[in-house]
Design a protein around this motif. Sequence first.
Motif, PDB file in Angstrom:
ATOM      1  N   ASN A 256      18.650  17.659  25.111  1.00  0.00           N
ATOM      2  CA  ASN A 256      18.652  16.440  24.281  1.00  0.00           C
ATOM      3  C   ASN A 256      19.458  16.621  23.002  1.00  0.00           C
ATOM      4  N   TRP A 257      19.435  17.840  22.449  1.00  0.00           N
ATOM      5  CA  TRP A 257      20.135  18.088  21.192  1.00  0.00           C
ATOM      6  C   TRP A 257      21.572  18.589  21.381  1.00  0.00           C
ATOM      7  N   ALA A 258      21.939  18.879  22.640  1.00  0.00           N
ATOM      8  CA  ALA A 258      23.280  19.412  22.906  1.00  0.00           C
ATOM      9  C   ALA A 258      24.369  18.418  22.527  1.00  0.00           C
ATOM     10  N   ASP A 259      24.073  17.153  22.707  1.00  0.00           N
ATOM     11  CA  ASP A 259      25.060  16.108  22.405  1.00  0.00           C
ATOM     12  C   ASP A 259      24.416  15.082  21.475  1.00  0.00           C
ATOM     13  N   ALA A 260      23.796  15.587  20.412  1.00  0.00           N
ATOM     14  CA  ALA A 260      22.884  14.781  19.598  1.00  0.00           C
ATOM     15  C   ALA A 260      23.540  13.633  18.849  1.00  0.00           C
ATOM     16  N   TRP A 261      24.844  13.739  18.578  1.00  0.00           N
ATOM     17  CA  TRP A 261      25.486  12.717  17.735  1.00  0.00           C
ATOM     18  C   TRP A 261      26.561  11.920  18.476  1.00  0.00           C
ATOM     19  N   ASN A 262      26.535  12.018  19.793  1.00  0.00           N
ATOM     20  CA  ASN A 262      27.460  11.232  20.620  1.00  0.00           C
ATOM     21  C   ASN A 262      26.871   9.825  20.781  1.00  0.00           C
ATOM     22  N   THR A 263      27.432   8.861  20.071  1.00  0.00           N
ATOM     23  CA  THR A 263      26.844   7.519  20.074  1.00  0.00           C
ATOM     24  C   THR A 263      27.322   6.716  21.284  1.00  0.00           C
TER      25      THR A 263
ATOM     26  N   SER B 119      30.533   4.373  25.347  1.00  0.00           N
ATOM     27  CA  SER B 119      30.661   4.966  24.005  1.00  0.00           C
ATOM     28  C   SER B 119      30.823   3.857  22.969  1.00  0.00           C
ATOM     29  N   ILE B 120      30.220   4.052  21.807  1.00  0.00           N
ATOM     30  CA  ILE B 120      30.331   3.063  20.735  1.00  0.00           C
ATOM     31  C   ILE B 120      30.693   3.749  19.424  1.00  0.00           C
ATOM     32  N   GLY B 121      31.336   3.016  18.551  1.00  0.00           N
ATOM     33  CA  GLY B 121      31.693   3.526  17.225  1.00  0.00           C
ATOM     34  C   GLY B 121      32.041   2.360  16.327  1.00  0.00           C
ATOM     35  N   GLY B 122      32.237   2.624  15.044  1.00  0.00           N
ATOM     36  CA  GLY B 122      32.628   1.567  14.116  1.00  0.00           C
ATOM     37  C   GLY B 122      31.639   0.429  14.070  1.00  0.00           C
ATOM     38  N   THR B 123      32.140  -0.792  14.241  1.00  0.00           N
ATOM     39  CA  THR B 123      31.305  -2.000  14.161  1.00  0.00           C
ATOM     40  C   THR B 123      30.210  -1.992  15.222  1.00  0.00           C
ATOM     41  N   ALA B 124      30.562  -1.538  16.427  1.00  0.00           N
ATOM     42  CA  ALA B 124      29.581  -1.508  17.520  1.00  0.00           C
ATOM     43  C   ALA B 124      28.422  -0.578  17.193  1.00  0.00           C
ATOM     44  N   LEU B 125      28.724   0.545  16.519  1.00  0.00           N
ATOM     45  CA  LEU B 125      27.666   1.480  16.116  1.00  0.00           C
ATOM     46  C   LEU B 125      26.770   0.848  15.052  1.00  0.00           C
ATOM     47  N   LEU B 126      27.383   0.212  14.036  1.00  0.00           N
ATOM     48  CA  LEU B 126      26.591  -0.456  12.990  1.00  0.00           C
ATOM     49  C   LEU B 126      25.699  -1.538  13.593  1.00  0.00           C
ATOM     50  N   THR B 127      26.261  -2.264  14.581  1.00  0.00           N
ATOM     51  CA  THR B 127      25.484  -3.298  15.267  1.00  0.00           C
ATOM     52  C   THR B 127      24.305  -2.676  16.008  1.00  0.00           C
ATOM     53  N   GLY B 128      24.580  -1.541  16.667  1.00  0.00           N
ATOM     54  CA  GLY B 128      23.522  -0.840  17.402  1.00  0.00           C
ATOM     55  C   GLY B 128      22.418  -0.348  16.476  1.00  0.00           C
TER      56      GLY B 128
END
Length: 475
Positions: A201-208, A220-229
């Motif tokens: 679970n922690w191996a890829d802990a910050w892959n959004t 995969s999400i980042g930027g606006t999509a991450l803030l929305t999430g």
Amino acid sequence: MNNENQDSSFKRELGLLDGTMLVVGSMIGSGIFIVSADIARQVGSAGWLILIWVLTGLVTVIAAVSYGELSAMFPKAGGQYVYLKEAYNKLIAFLYGWSFFAVIQTGTIAAVGVAFSKFAAYLYEPLSDANIIYSIGSFKLNAAQIVSIITIILLTYINSRGVKDGKMLQTFLTIVKIFSLAGLILGGFFIGANTEVWNANWADAWNTRAFDAQSGSWVSIGGTALLTGIAASMVGSLFSSDAWNGVTFIAGEIQNPKRNVGLSLFLGTFIVSVIYIMANLMYIAVMPLNDIAFAKSDRVAVVAAQYIFGDIGTVTIAVMIMISTFACNNGLIMAGARVYYTMARDGLFFKKAAELNLSGVPAWALWFQCIWASVLCLTGKYGDLLDYVMIIVIIFYILTIYGIFILRRKMPDAERPYKAFGYPVLPFIYIIVAGAICIALLITRLNTCGWGVLIMLAGIPVYYFSKPKEEADLQ
């Protein structure tokens, strides 16, 4: 009107322990056992799941310690309604009270009632929402709705018999709830923890990433999509951490309110935030992230209990969650009626709600609340109720905390037995973070959050329609 006299007929029977247990008991309902599934689907990693809960805890504690200043300045029944009236005007206070009755408190009571029935159905399937009792046109009455309404009526009746009965039930059930949750968390760490699962679970802990229901796959999400999430995730976590302000509504029944209300707010929110973060760390230690994200009916805690204790654990956890939601609704029902009581005293709610019964509680206000919460049980699903509630809750938290800045200017010489911790920095940070969440919600969930805002704004014509009557009553 003399506000000190307003509380003179209330009985001050609640101490610091009772106030803290009301905060804890009202906060811990169903959310911690359910919403981590949706958060995992929105952000898709262990690190972000925990970060959402840490951020929620920080935001909640900041808000609570900020409210401490207001509760010490105005230690009377009505809480947030009174603070808004003092900082702004009767219209803003009325819009809060209107929203509180129409959506915030009654919608939360309904959502927690629905959650109670969800876990009752786990023990006895015929109590589920799949069991349709009666249908006419598009309306379908199911067993889960009936169970929800029965619990709300029962708790309203108990609280109408006096604050002592409600207090004893609240304190007992909350202590049971804390020990049960502690047992689940400790059981997870010492019995069910799996090093391989934890490491994976922690191996890829910050892959959004987020789960796309249409394609049935992770993206995969980042930027606006991450803030929305993040914003969408925090609807659930903030809902799970809400209702801490209930203790301010019953300040008229708390001993030494200038000290105990603020202290109850801090202790209660801190205890719950720690429990919530520990519970989610336990989930990650016990089961793969996918099992958290796709737990059946989002019942994450039941799946965790299965991993830890086997089949007997799932039954135990379902009973525990029923106790938890029952205690949560007891606190919500007890506290909510005091707001309608205060509004009625100001001529802004049904006159009957301003009456106390022989037991010294606003029984009419309790039953008005009961009726409308029961109606909402018939109309809303758990997720929709959360969206309706949270957008308005956050808007009024922002207004109330900004009210501290206004009152510092308006009443510089007023007695402040307690001052907001970290003022002005921490209250300002809260306003910025909460404001960003509101904007993101309106962009991403307009179909539900938009209705919540419309319901709030619908109170403006209602206020002006009722104002002449209110002024006539006061003459």
